[in-house]
Design an enzyme around this catalytic site. Structure first.
Site, PDB file in Angstrom:
ATOM      1  N   TRP A 103      17.005 -93.003 -75.799  1.00 31.31           N
ATOM      2  CA  TRP A 103      18.254 -93.577 -75.288  1.00 31.31           C
ATOM      3  C   TRP A 103      18.847 -94.565 -76.271  1.00 31.31           C
ATOM      4  O   TRP A 103      20.062 -94.606 -76.483  1.00 31.31           O
ATOM      5  CB  TRP A 103      18.041 -94.196 -73.905  1.00 31.31           C
ATOM      6  CG  TRP A 103      17.841 -93.139 -72.867  1.00 31.31           C
ATOM      7  CD1 TRP A 103      16.706 -92.896 -72.150  1.00 31.31           C
ATOM      8  CD2 TRP A 103      18.797 -92.126 -72.462  1.00 31.31           C
ATOM      9  NE1 TRP A 103      16.902 -91.810 -71.323  1.00 31.31           N
ATOM     10  CE2 TRP A 103      18.166 -91.326 -71.494  1.00 31.31           C
ATOM     11  CE3 TRP A 103      20.112 -91.835 -72.820  1.00 31.31           C
ATOM     12  CZ2 TRP A 103      18.804 -90.243 -70.872  1.00 31.31           C
ATOM     13  CZ3 TRP A 103      20.753 -90.754 -72.217  1.00 31.31           C
ATOM     14  CH2 TRP A 103      20.102 -89.980 -71.253  1.00 31.31           C
ATOM     15  N   ASP A 173      20.804-101.987 -72.056  1.00 34.66           N
ATOM     16  CA  ASP A 173      20.893-100.794 -71.215  1.00 34.66           C
ATOM     17  C   ASP A 173      19.712-100.867 -70.252  1.00 34.66           C
ATOM     18  O   ASP A 173      18.569-100.686 -70.637  1.00 34.66           O
ATOM     19  CB  ASP A 173      20.809 -99.542 -72.099  1.00 34.66           C
ATOM     20  CG  ASP A 173      20.755 -98.249 -71.284  1.00 34.66           C
ATOM     21  OD1 ASP A 173      20.776 -98.314 -70.036  1.00 34.66           O
ATOM     22  OD2 ASP A 173      20.696 -97.171 -71.913  1.00 34.66           O
ATOM     23  N   LYS A 197      19.440 -94.039 -61.138  1.00 39.22           N
ATOM     24  CA  LYS A 197      17.993 -94.201 -61.161  1.00 39.22           C
ATOM     25  C   LYS A 197      17.524 -95.191 -60.087  1.00 39.22           C
ATOM     26  O   LYS A 197      16.783 -94.823 -59.212  1.00 39.22           O
ATOM     27  CB  LYS A 197      17.521 -94.582 -62.550  1.00 39.22           C
ATOM     28  CG  LYS A 197      17.411 -93.334 -63.428  1.00 39.22           C
ATOM     29  CD  LYS A 197      17.991 -93.487 -64.786  1.00 39.22           C
ATOM     30  CE  LYS A 197      18.110 -92.136 -65.473  1.00 39.22           C
ATOM     31  NZ  LYS A 197      18.864 -92.226 -66.716  1.00 39.22           N
TER      32      LYS A 197
HETATM   33  C1  LIG Z   1      19.580 -91.954 -67.765  1.00 34.80           C
HETATM   34  C2  LIG Z   1      19.798 -92.958 -68.822  1.00 34.80           C
HETATM   35  C3  LIG Z   1      21.000 -93.029 -69.533  1.00 34.80           C
HETATM   36  C4  LIG Z   1      22.142 -92.060 -69.313  1.00 34.80           C
HETATM   37  O1  LIG Z   1      22.770 -92.327 -68.128  1.00 34.80           O
HETATM   38  P1  LIG Z   1      24.078 -91.502 -67.671  1.00 34.80           P
HETATM   39  O2  LIG Z   1      24.495 -92.271 -66.474  1.00 34.80           O
HETATM   40  O3  LIG Z   1      23.638 -90.101 -67.397  1.00 34.80           O
HETATM   41  O4  LIG Z   1      25.073 -91.559 -68.764  1.00 34.80           O
HETATM   42  C5  LIG Z   1      21.136 -94.023 -70.488  1.00 34.80           C
HETATM   43  N1  LIG Z   1      20.150 -94.889 -70.739  1.00 34.80           N
HETATM   44  C6  LIG Z   1      18.974 -94.849 -70.081  1.00 34.80           C
HETATM   45  C7  LIG Z   1      17.917 -95.842 -70.392  1.00 34.80           C
HETATM   46  C8  LIG Z   1      18.758 -93.880 -69.114  1.00 34.80           C
HETATM   47  O5  LIG Z   1      17.591 -93.837 -68.457  1.00 34.80           O
END
Ligand SMILES: *Cc1c(COP(=O)(O)O)cnc(C)c1O
Length: 362
Positions: A103, A173, A197
């Site tokens: 990521w 993030d 998530k």
């Molecule tokens: C799932 C995830 C993403 C991507 O998220 P989207 O909402 O599908 O764009 C980005 N960073 C992390 C750490 C993730 O787990």
């Protein structure tokens, strides 16, 4: 009772049954309005109440102080990979990133398209098996921000402690571990998370930005891409993701009703302890590839002695009503993702299954 299995998928994730049932019960006729919430004007009183409750609950449950603004945006965490550098870029400044895995790499790739970008820490040589310690990270004097990924959902590693970056905004993030532990918000200039998530279903991203960082953000951008556009109307610059925000609200109500952030933190510890104990107690038959101090509480990754056994494990777990255990296609192995709505019983079932499976196959 509807059929419910233990869903260990990495995202979208399992959601609490009470939230799903409430949504089902009021889906067709919302609040005796004679129509569904998703058919109504987002400027009407019904949706407006939902929207404000969602924002208030986020602030309350996460403990976000008044120093930070909360924005609800679309485009997931992925759009934030681009929006962060677009909004925070400044003459003579460089974007700094920690490269902790899959990521982080996507965030870095977008940063590079926007301006000068520097990777200040990487563990790529060891296949991303650990996170940096807080003290290893010192931003440069010319840093526009320092970007980290608090939990690498694919690699199964998580920051234990966060760095102090002084006057340089720390950007994180937190897509896969937000709402699983207390955050010292004063350390963070900006936090973002795709909702699917730990917060709700897909279709909504949460951005929590410190007001001084927001004030300094760029305005010379297409309107939607500028953070500032979303402030005056409380994230209703355009039509928001009505249903996703409504479901997030129901999920947050559930979180609050069972004990809030402290309880989510406790459950994350219990679930992940159970699975790591099953790994550590297997005499090396199950193997965690990651450094102990960086083990993720949300995504527990592990290997079996062979890929054939891994396939068999995942197939048999499926028959025992545990789904979503296949590791990400880029790394293989097994991954148990256990977000907020995963009951501790799910982790107990998995740990027991691991012990039984080993007995039958070792
Ligand atoms: C799932 C995830 C993403 C991507 O998220 P989207 O909402 O599908 O764009 C980005 N960073 C992390 C750490 C993730 O787990």
């Amino acid at each position: 009772m509807p059929k419910r299995i233990f869903n260990f998928a990495a995202g979208p994730c399992t959601l609490p049954l009470p939230a799903l049932e409430k949504a089902a019960a009021e889906f067709v006729d919302y609040n005796a309005a004679g129509m569904s919430l998703i058919e109504m004007s987002h400027r009407g009183k019904h949706y407006e109440a939902v929207h404000n409750q969602a924002l208030d609950l986020l602030r309350e449950v996460l403990g976000v102080p008044d120093t930070h603004e909360i924005l609800l945006l679309q485009g997931g965490a992925t759009l934030q990979f681009g929006m962060v550098p677009l909004n925070l870029r400044a003459e003579g400044k460089t974007f700094e990133y920690v490269n902790s895995g899959a990521w982080a790499k996507k965030a870095i790739s977008d940063g590079k398209k926007v301006g000068p970008t520097r990777v200040v820490w990487t563990d790529e040589a060891n296949k991303f098996t650990r996170m940096p310690q807080a003290a290893e990270l010192k931003p440069g004097a010319d840093a526009a921000y320092l970007h980290i990924t608090s939990n690498e959902t694919i690699g199964g590693i998580e920051f234990a402690g966060f760095p102090d970056t002084g006057s340089v905004p720390l950007v994180a993030d937190m897509s896969s571990d937000i709402l699983s532990r207390t955050i010292a918000f004063e350390r963070f200039g900006l936090i973002y998370a795709g909702a699917q998530k730990n917060l709700g279903p897909a279709g909504n991203a949460v951005v929590i930005v410190r007001k001084d960082v927001l004030a300094a953000s760029r305005e010379d951008l297409p309107a939607y891409l500028a953070y500032k556009s979303h402030v005056p109307d409380k994230s209703m610059y355009n039509t928001p993701a009505v249903f996703a925000i409504y479901m997030m609200k129901l999920n947050l109500e559930w979180v609050k009703s069972v004990g809030g952030l402290a309880e989510m933190d406790k459950r994350a510890g219990r679930r992940s302890d159970l699975v790591y104990q099953a790994i550590d107690g297997s005499g090396g038959w199950f193997r965690s590839p990651v450094d102990k101090a960086s083990r993720s509480r949300m995504n527990v990754v592990f290997r079996l002695p062979s890929e054939e056994l891994e396939e068999k494990f995942i197939a048999e777990a499926g028959k025992a009503e545990m789904s979503g255990l296949k590791g990400h296609r880029s790394v293989g192995g097994v991954r148990a993702s256990m977000y907020n709505a995963m009951p501790v019983e799910g982790a107990e079932r998995l740990a027991q299954f691991m012990a039984d499976f080993k007995k039958r196959n070792a």
